[in-house]
Design a protein around this motif. Sequence first.
Motif, mmCIF file in Angstrom:
data_model
loop_
_atom_site.group_PDB
_atom_site.id
_atom_site.type_symbol
_atom_site.label_atom_id
_atom_site.label_comp_id
_atom_site.label_asym_id
_atom_site.label_seq_id
_atom_site.Cartn_x
_atom_site.Cartn_y
_atom_site.Cartn_z
ATOM 1 N N LEU A 66 45.092 34.180 40.965
ATOM 2 C CA LEU A 66 45.896 35.179 40.271
ATOM 3 C C LEU A 66 45.625 35.162 38.773
ATOM 4 O O LEU A 66 45.408 36.212 38.149
ATOM 5 N N TYR A 67 45.631 33.960 38.197
ATOM 6 C CA TYR A 67 45.425 33.851 36.748
ATOM 7 C C TYR A 67 44.029 34.316 36.351
ATOM 8 O O TYR A 67 43.845 34.913 35.281
ATOM 9 N N GLN A 68 43.056 34.049 37.211
ATOM 10 C CA GLN A 68 41.697 34.535 36.937
ATOM 11 C C GLN A 68 41.665 36.062 36.926
ATOM 12 O O GLN A 68 41.026 36.683 36.056
ATOM 13 N N GLU A 69 42.375 36.681 37.875
ATOM 14 C CA GLU A 69 42.403 38.151 37.947
ATOM 15 C C GLU A 69 43.079 38.749 36.715
ATOM 16 O O GLU A 69 42.609 39.750 36.155
ATOM 17 N N ILE A 70 44.207 38.166 36.302
ATOM 18 C CA ILE A 70 44.917 38.688 35.134
ATOM 19 C C ILE A 70 44.043 38.579 33.890
ATOM 20 O O ILE A 70 43.927 39.534 33.101
ATOM 21 N N ALA A 71 43.411 37.414 33.704
ATOM 22 C CA ALA A 71 42.554 37.221 32.533
ATOM 23 C C ALA A 71 41.401 38.227 32.525
ATOM 24 O O ALA A 71 41.073 38.823 31.479
ATOM 25 N N ALA A 72 40.801 38.433 33.703
ATOM 26 C CA ALA A 72 39.687 39.382 33.792
ATOM 27 C C ALA A 72 40.140 40.799 33.462
ATOM 28 O O ALA A 72 39.424 41.568 32.786
ATOM 29 N N ALA A 73 41.366 41.153 33.928
ATOM 30 C CA ALA A 73 41.886 42.500 33.664
ATOM 31 C C ALA A 73 42.161 42.708 32.180
ATOM 32 O O ALA A 73 41.892 43.793 31.630
ATOM 33 N N VAL A 74 42.692 41.699 31.500
ATOM 34 C CA VAL A 74 42.961 41.796 30.064
ATOM 35 C C VAL A 74 41.648 41.964 29.296
ATOM 36 O O VAL A 74 41.540 42.815 28.389
ATOM 37 N N ILE A 75 40.649 41.168 29.649
ATOM 38 C CA ILE A 75 39.337 41.266 28.982
ATOM 39 C C ILE A 75 38.734 42.646 29.201
ATOM 40 O O ILE A 75 38.162 43.255 28.280
#
Length: 489
Positions: A66-75
């Motif tokens: 989940l945290y990987q997905e959120i970080a990728a979406a922000v970037i």
Amino acid sequence: MGITITGLGPGNFKHITLETWELLTGNNPVLLRTAKHPCVETLKARGVPFTSFDYLYDQAGDFAGLYQEIAAAVIEKAKQGQDIVYVVPGSPLVAEKTVELISLQAKAAGIELTIVPAMSFLEVLYTRLGIDPITGVTIVDAADLALLPPDLATGLIVTQVYSRQVASDAKLTLMDYYGDEYQVTVVRHLGLPEEQIINTMLFELDRLNGIDHLTSVYVPPRPVSTKVFSLDPVVDVMARLRSPGGCVWDIEQTHLSLRRYIVEEVYEVLEAIELADGVKLCEELGDLLLQIVFHARVAEESGGFTMQDVIDSVTEKMIRRHPHVFGGITVRDAAEVVVNWEKIKKREKAGEREKVLDGVPIGLPALMTAYKLQSKAAKVGFDWQEIGPVWDKVAEELAELKEAAALPAAERCLRMEDELGDVLFAIVNLARFMGIDAEIALNHTNNKFRRRFDHIETSLKQQNKRWEDVNLADLDGLWEEAKKKEVKS
């Protein structure tokens, strides 16, 4: 393009900083990690536009993904060329994995990153519980409790205890560190009107009602012993002695070559105990420990085991074999402790020892071997029920030894050796019935003989006499003098 990261504070709207509020009400898009935060309703009421990543929570398999997905979406949002504001609950740099991931990815992508300080729940917790963090506090996500060092000396704050299942998992891990009844403090909704601070024991942690995403646990530090000891110094010395450029003799040693030294050190420990000499006992225990460290180092170099494995193994064994201390078993007396010990030991060794007398080490001193053989035979009923027949057996074996001594020279020697062995075996059996360890008893007598004989030798030197200058009666007198001296001391 750039990313500014800030936080909503621990819960109450009044804890949002002025700088954060200016960012929230600016012209740049606001992305919330989650809208499940107490002050979000106030943001809505005041017309602050935002989007959240809550939709990713519902489809995530685990938090790491989940945290990987959120970080990728922000970037990805930042790469579209617009400055954005990413907002987390609490403070950006307190237990925020997404901030860590975004920081790494932004640097790799050449995106400008700004982190704005915000208030975390920790400031409220410190105030409510009267904790000064300068004395030492460890903060850990509940998912990472297994990574705690076994000798943790600081207070502990466990975050992300967001469900009863997480509380249960945390409880089980923490009980291994602190014990079932260690007192902890559960904090919920700090800084909010419904704030709760509950003192409870660890085993009750997952039984509390209302555990949610705003729940944390404070574990006070364990009492520190007045003196902390470590095996590291002697382990490091041994490693140096065995390393290239170390001691040639130490490097050449093997488990086999070291056998005699560990036996010698054991008997020197026994001598110190006999003498009731605390200073000598301390020294000899150190020498014995050195032998154990030596063997562990030899084993570690060959990939067998380490000193830590030795410590862990015996610790686990002691806990396993003392269920009346570390478990729920109740015992009436010391005799029942021994019975339980033997039952547990038998289960542990199942398959290894198929015969009754298996498990008696070959290299033991003869008297000790006799004692262990008799004890094992006694466990299956091969033993007298009372001491009377044991005395008779000793007398019988002595009589047979006398008979052997009277035989013709041709057959006398072997028979006497055989019969003397039987006498010693019978004496060991008698000692066992009396609750005496024959090996220790004989060692005690050996030491006693040494002391008395030393007294005779010292007395002769003081009198300027040689051994040939005195007869047996004179020596016997000095012997009696040594006995009287021992009685007085």
